[in-house]
Design an enzyme around this catalytic site. Structure first.
Site, PDB file in Angstrom:
ATOM      1  N   CYS A   1      -3.842   1.884   9.355  1.00 33.75           N
ATOM      2  CA  CYS A   1      -4.578   2.782   9.106  1.00 33.75           C
ATOM      3  C   CYS A   1      -5.771   2.937   9.456  1.00 33.75           C
ATOM      4  O   CYS A   1      -6.791   3.886   9.499  1.00 33.75           O
ATOM      5  CB  CYS A   1      -4.680   3.365   7.910  1.00 33.75           C
ATOM      6  SG  CYS A   1      -5.482   1.385   6.615  1.00 33.75           S
TER       7      CYS A   1
ATOM      8  N   CYS B   1      -2.583  -0.138   0.545  1.00 35.51           N
ATOM      9  CA  CYS B   1      -3.636  -1.057   0.851  1.00 35.51           C
ATOM     10  C   CYS B   1      -4.216  -1.870  -0.311  1.00 35.51           C
ATOM     11  O   CYS B   1      -6.027  -2.066  -0.266  1.00 35.51           O
ATOM     12  CB  CYS B   1      -4.205   0.461   0.154  1.00 35.51           C
ATOM     13  SG  CYS B   1      -3.831   2.306   0.573  1.00 35.51           S
TER      14      CYS B   1
HETATM   15 FE1  FES Z   1      -5.550   2.310   5.110  1.00 36.39          FE
HETATM   16 FE2  FES Z   1      -4.994   2.212   2.816  1.00 36.39          FE
HETATM   17  S1  FES Z   1      -4.470   4.265   3.678  1.00 36.39           S
HETATM   18  S2  FES Z   1      -6.121   1.136   3.050  1.00 36.39           S
END
Ligand code: FES
Length: 142
Positions: A34, A103
């Site tokens: 991400c 996360c």
């Molecule tokens: Fe990247 Fe949560 S989506 S840390």
């Protein structure tokens, strides 16, 4: 509901946000998927975490996880902080949606990285096995 009340509370009112100028250990990890980044700052005295702050450039679950994780290690010995798992953080948050569990891994790894940084800076011996990262941000191209 997707997020627990505890998650919403730590997301809207995160604890321990910021930096520590004369930190004894700083950790930084990123999630390759991400692109989110988390930094942890530790003030350590006699093996006790006297203060901890975090900066997260990431999603709400990462913010809630760091907030909870910092609360869980504040005032604790380093040995306790080293055994903190993302599972324990997620449980303390009353759960995270499955696709958001990664996360909370960021918080666990950033804390470990900060402790490792402290050990390295002070020439303290440690068991390298304890700091094995999960494989997502390693390159294996050699
Ligand atoms: Fe990247 Fe949560 S989506 S840390």
């Amino acid at each position: 509901m997707l997020y627990s009340e505890i998650v919403m509370d730590h997301f809207t009112n995160p604890r321990n946000v910021g930096t520590i100028e004369d930190a004894d250990g700083i950790g930084e990890v990123g999630n390759a998927k991400c692109g989110d980044i988390m930094r942890i700052y530790l003030k350590i005295n006699n093996d006790i975490i006297e203060d901890v702050k975090f900066e997260t450039f990431g999603c709400g679950s990462a913010i809630a996880s760091s907030s909870m994780a910092t609360e869980m290690i504040k005032g604790k010995p380093l040995s306790d902080a080293l055994t903190l798992t993302n599972k324990a953080v997620a449980e303390a948050l009353d759960g995270l949606p499955a696709h958001k569990l990664h996360c909370s891994v960021l918080a666990e790894e950033a804390i470990k990285d900060a402790i490792k940084n402290y050990y390295d800076k002070n020439g303290i011996e440690y068991d390298h096995e304890q700091f094995k990262q999960s494989d997502h941000d390693h390159d294996h191209d050699h």
